[in-house]
Design an enzyme around this catalytic site. Structure first.
Site, PDB file in Angstrom:
ATOM      1  N   HIS A 213      -3.058  19.884  -2.830  1.00  0.00           N
ATOM      2  CA  HIS A 213      -3.773  19.046  -3.796  1.00  0.00           C
ATOM      3  C   HIS A 213      -3.623  17.580  -3.385  1.00  0.00           C
ATOM      4  O   HIS A 213      -2.532  17.145  -2.985  1.00  0.00           O
ATOM      5  CB  HIS A 213      -3.203  19.285  -5.200  1.00  0.00           C
TER       6      HIS A 213
ATOM      7  N   CYS B 101      -4.781  20.405 -11.868  1.00  0.00           N
ATOM      8  CA  CYS B 101      -4.948  20.219 -10.416  1.00  0.00           C
ATOM      9  C   CYS B 101      -4.638  21.487  -9.616  1.00  0.00           C
ATOM     10  O   CYS B 101      -4.927  21.560  -8.423  1.00  0.00           O
ATOM     11  CB  CYS B 101      -4.078  19.071  -9.937  1.00  0.00           C
TER      12      CYS B 101
ATOM     13  N   ASN C 200      -7.907  11.190  -6.257  1.00  0.00           N
ATOM     14  CA  ASN C 200      -7.370  12.435  -6.818  1.00  0.00           C
ATOM     15  C   ASN C 200      -8.399  13.013  -7.781  1.00  0.00           C
ATOM     16  O   ASN C 200      -8.634  12.456  -8.845  1.00  0.00           O
ATOM     17  CB  ASN C 200      -6.047  12.123  -7.540  1.00  0.00           C
TER      18      ASN C 200
HETATM   19  O1  UT7 Z   1      -2.623  15.134  -9.827  1.00  0.00           O
HETATM   20  C1  UT7 Z   1      -1.613  15.474 -10.716  1.00  0.00           C
HETATM   21  C2  UT7 Z   1      -0.266  15.355 -10.114  1.00  0.00           C
HETATM   22  N1  UT7 Z   1       0.067  13.970 -10.009  1.00  0.00           N
HETATM   23  C3  UT7 Z   1       0.865  13.516  -9.063  1.00  0.00           C
HETATM   24  O2  UT7 Z   1       1.304  14.255  -8.244  1.00  0.00           O
HETATM   25  C4  UT7 Z   1       1.242  12.047  -9.113  1.00  0.00           C
HETATM   26  C5  UT7 Z   1       2.671  11.832  -8.698  1.00  0.00           C
HETATM   27  N2  UT7 Z   1       3.083  10.464  -8.803  1.00  0.00           N
HETATM   28  C6  UT7 Z   1       2.666   9.488  -7.952  1.00  0.00           C
HETATM   29  O3  UT7 Z   1       1.837   9.740  -7.090  1.00  0.00           O
HETATM   30  C7  UT7 Z   1       3.279   8.117  -8.055  1.00  0.00           C
HETATM   31  O4  UT7 Z   1       4.385   8.153  -8.915  1.00  0.00           O
HETATM   32  C8  UT7 Z   1       2.287   7.013  -8.564  1.00  0.00           C
HETATM   33  C9  UT7 Z   1       1.244   6.778  -7.500  1.00  0.00           C
HETATM   34  C10 UT7 Z   1       1.638   7.463  -9.852  1.00  0.00           C
HETATM   35  C11 UT7 Z   1       3.049   5.698  -8.773  1.00  0.00           C
HETATM   36  O5  UT7 Z   1       3.724   5.323  -7.602  1.00  0.00           O
HETATM   37  P1  UT7 Z   1       5.272   4.960  -7.644  1.00  0.00           P
HETATM   38  O6  UT7 Z   1       5.655   4.637  -6.275  1.00  0.00           O
HETATM   39  O7  UT7 Z   1       5.995   6.107  -8.309  1.00  0.00           O
HETATM   40  O8  UT7 Z   1       5.276   3.669  -8.521  1.00  0.00           O
HETATM   41  P2  UT7 Z   1       6.130   3.329  -9.818  1.00  0.00           P
HETATM   42  O9  UT7 Z   1       5.445   3.843 -11.012  1.00  0.00           O
HETATM   43  O10 UT7 Z   1       7.566   3.704  -9.592  1.00  0.00           O
HETATM   44  O11 UT7 Z   1       6.058   1.764  -9.803  1.00  0.00           O
HETATM   45  C12 UT7 Z   1       6.685   0.986  -8.754  1.00  0.00           C
HETATM   46  C13 UT7 Z   1       6.364  -0.471  -8.985  1.00  0.00           C
HETATM   47  C14 UT7 Z   1       6.626  -0.943 -10.415  1.00  0.00           C
HETATM   48  O12 UT7 Z   1       7.023  -2.303 -10.355  1.00  0.00           O
HETATM   49  P3  UT7 Z   1       8.563  -2.723 -10.450  1.00  0.00           P
HETATM   50  O13 UT7 Z   1       9.034  -2.214 -11.775  1.00  0.00           O
HETATM   51  O14 UT7 Z   1       9.237  -2.055  -9.296  1.00  0.00           O
HETATM   52  O15 UT7 Z   1       8.493  -4.214 -10.338  1.00  0.00           O
HETATM   53  C15 UT7 Z   1       5.278  -0.839 -11.069  1.00  0.00           C
HETATM   54  O16 UT7 Z   1       5.143  -1.736 -12.164  1.00  0.00           O
HETATM   55  O17 UT7 Z   1       4.969  -0.705  -8.763  1.00  0.00           O
HETATM   56  C16 UT7 Z   1       4.362  -1.256  -9.938  1.00  0.00           C
HETATM   57  N3  UT7 Z   1       3.036  -0.660 -10.071  1.00  0.00           N
HETATM   58  C17 UT7 Z   1       1.945  -1.186  -9.501  1.00  0.00           C
HETATM   59  N4  UT7 Z   1       1.757  -2.276  -8.744  1.00  0.00           N
HETATM   60  C18 UT7 Z   1       0.507  -2.538  -8.323  1.00  0.00           C
HETATM   61  C19 UT7 Z   1       2.694   0.471 -10.723  1.00  0.00           C
HETATM   62  N5  UT7 Z   1       1.380   0.705 -10.584  1.00  0.00           N
HETATM   63  C20 UT7 Z   1       0.900  -0.320  -9.834  1.00  0.00           C
HETATM   64  C21 UT7 Z   1      -0.382  -0.617  -9.352  1.00  0.00           C
HETATM   65  N6  UT7 Z   1      -0.537  -1.738  -8.606  1.00  0.00           N
HETATM   66  N7  UT7 Z   1      -1.465   0.156  -9.600  1.00  0.00           N
END
Ligand code: UT7
Length: 325
Positions: free
Chosen positions: A247, A119, A281
């Site tokens: 990005h 990226c 993205n």
């Molecule tokens: O381009 C390359 C560089 N990449 C980045 O910069 C990405 C950086 N990371 C992010 O943007 C975020 O971490 C994500 C968008 C990938 C994920 O968001 P998050 O707020 O970090 O979510 P999480 O993985 O901590 O999950 C939070 C909750 C979890 O549930 P519990 O355990 O709190 O009950 C996940 O199971 O959200 C749940 N979850 C979802 N729920 C609905 C994870 N993915 C989803 C989903 N839909 N797609």
């Protein structure tokens, strides 16, 4: 004998982009996996993304974006002597994509190579191109960021399928006639290879894996300093920046970077790219896509001082200040 640089620096001459026609909404994804529109909008900021069909190749999108950038620059294919294709999603590592893209655009026998900084690829490409031009190794360089992430996404994995998308964006980098018209600042770049595992292609199914929270923490702490360093290398202050184009990985990361820049003196009216909302993205394509779209809706104009900063797998990062052509 002439071993010294021949021009004072480089500048952007034109820009172009291309996206597939197919729009995939959050509701479309929610129909096939356990996710929902509200979660995706709130946690990532995406409302919809573009996904290429099976027939459309990464090089097809790169050719379209590159052709548009050349036209925008008012150049012919014969004016270009170097093509850099920033990508991390070619279907196979050999042959490279850059030479094929050049051939299809009609650029004959250029230096052509792929550049994988994920990226951060577009900013790595612009930095490399600017230095090639300044050193006299190249005259006009076509830099393209193009990705077909849909080939590498596990469409049953909600942690990645909701984020990534397809597209291409391109810029032409050429010589600046004098010091006053130099339009690309030095690149601030680096990497954190110790964190390489947090974004990788899995051995078992050859699909993308991302440890989202780890990348999020890294991006929200380490990227603003890279942006500030790029401003410093350009001899500017945060208040000089008109437009910030990070990005497009997550709207919350974009807002965190903008907030830190404002704390360091960036203006409240700093225009901040939010192209992720409609494009998702697209890795190395996200910055030129965002720039092209912001130009189309009037949010970036000729002469604007624009700060680019890319970050992602590697982990790799790069940023520079450019003057919008
Ligand atoms: O381009 C390359 C560089 N990449 C980045 O910069 C990405 C950086 N990371 C992010 O943007 C975020 O971490 C994500 C968008 C990938 C994920 O968001 P998050 O707020 O970090 O979510 P999480 O993985 O901590 O999950 C939070 C909750 C979890 O549930 P519990 O355990 O709190 O009950 C996940 O199971 O959200 C749940 N979850 C979802 N729920 C609905 C994870 N993915 C989803 C989903 N839909 N797609």
């Amino acid at each position: 004998m002439k071993l010294t640089p021949t021009v004072p620096g480089a500048r952007l001459l034109g820009l172009g982009s291309a996206q597939p026609d197919k729009i995939v909404t959050n509701d479309d994804l929610a129909a096939t996996m356990d996710t929902n529109d509200q979660w995706i909008r709130e946690r990532v900021g995406i409302q919809e993304r573009r996904v290429a069909d099976e027939k459309t190749l990464l090089v097809d999108m790169a050719v379209e974006a590159g052709t548009r950038a050349l036209k925008d620059a008012g150049l012919e294919p014969s004016d270009v002597d170097t093509v850099i294709l920033a990508t991390c999603t070619m279907p196979t590592p050999i042959p490279n994509g850059a030479a094929q893209v050049a051939d299809r655009i009609g650029i004959r026998a250029p230096a052509a190579f792929d550049l994988n900084a994920a990226c951060a690829g577009f900013c790595y490409g612009v930095g490399t191109a600017a230095d090639l031009v300044r050193a006299g190794s190249s005259k006009n360089v076509l830099v393209i960021g193009a990705e077909k992430l849909s080939d590498w996404v596990d469409w049953t994995d909600r942690s990645t399928a909701i984020i990534f998308a397809d597209g291409a964006g391109a810029a032409v980098v050429g010589p600046a006639a004098d010091e006053a018209s130099v339009g690309i600042g030095p690149v601030a770049w680096g990497s954190a290879g110790d964190l390489a595992p947090v974004i990788h292609i899995k051995d078992d199914n050859a699909k993308l894996f991302q440890e989202g929270q780890a990348v999020f923490r890294w991006a929200t702490t380490k990227i603003a300093p890279v942006a500030l360093r790029a401003i410093e290398l350009a001899g500017l202050t945060p208040a000089d920046i008109d437009v910030l184009v990070p990005h497009q990985a997550n709207l919350r990361i974009i807002e965190a970077v903008a907030k830190k820049l404002r704390k360091e003196g960036a203006r409240e009216d700093l225009r901040v790219a939010d192209d992720i909302v409609h494009s998702g993205n697209t890795s190395s394509a996200s910055i030129p896509l965002a720039l092209d779209h912001m130009r189309a809706d009037g949010r970036v104009r000729s002469g604007d001082t624009v700060l680019l900063v890319g970050f992602g797998a590697g982990l790799s990062y790069a940023g520079q200040v450019v003057i919008f052509p």
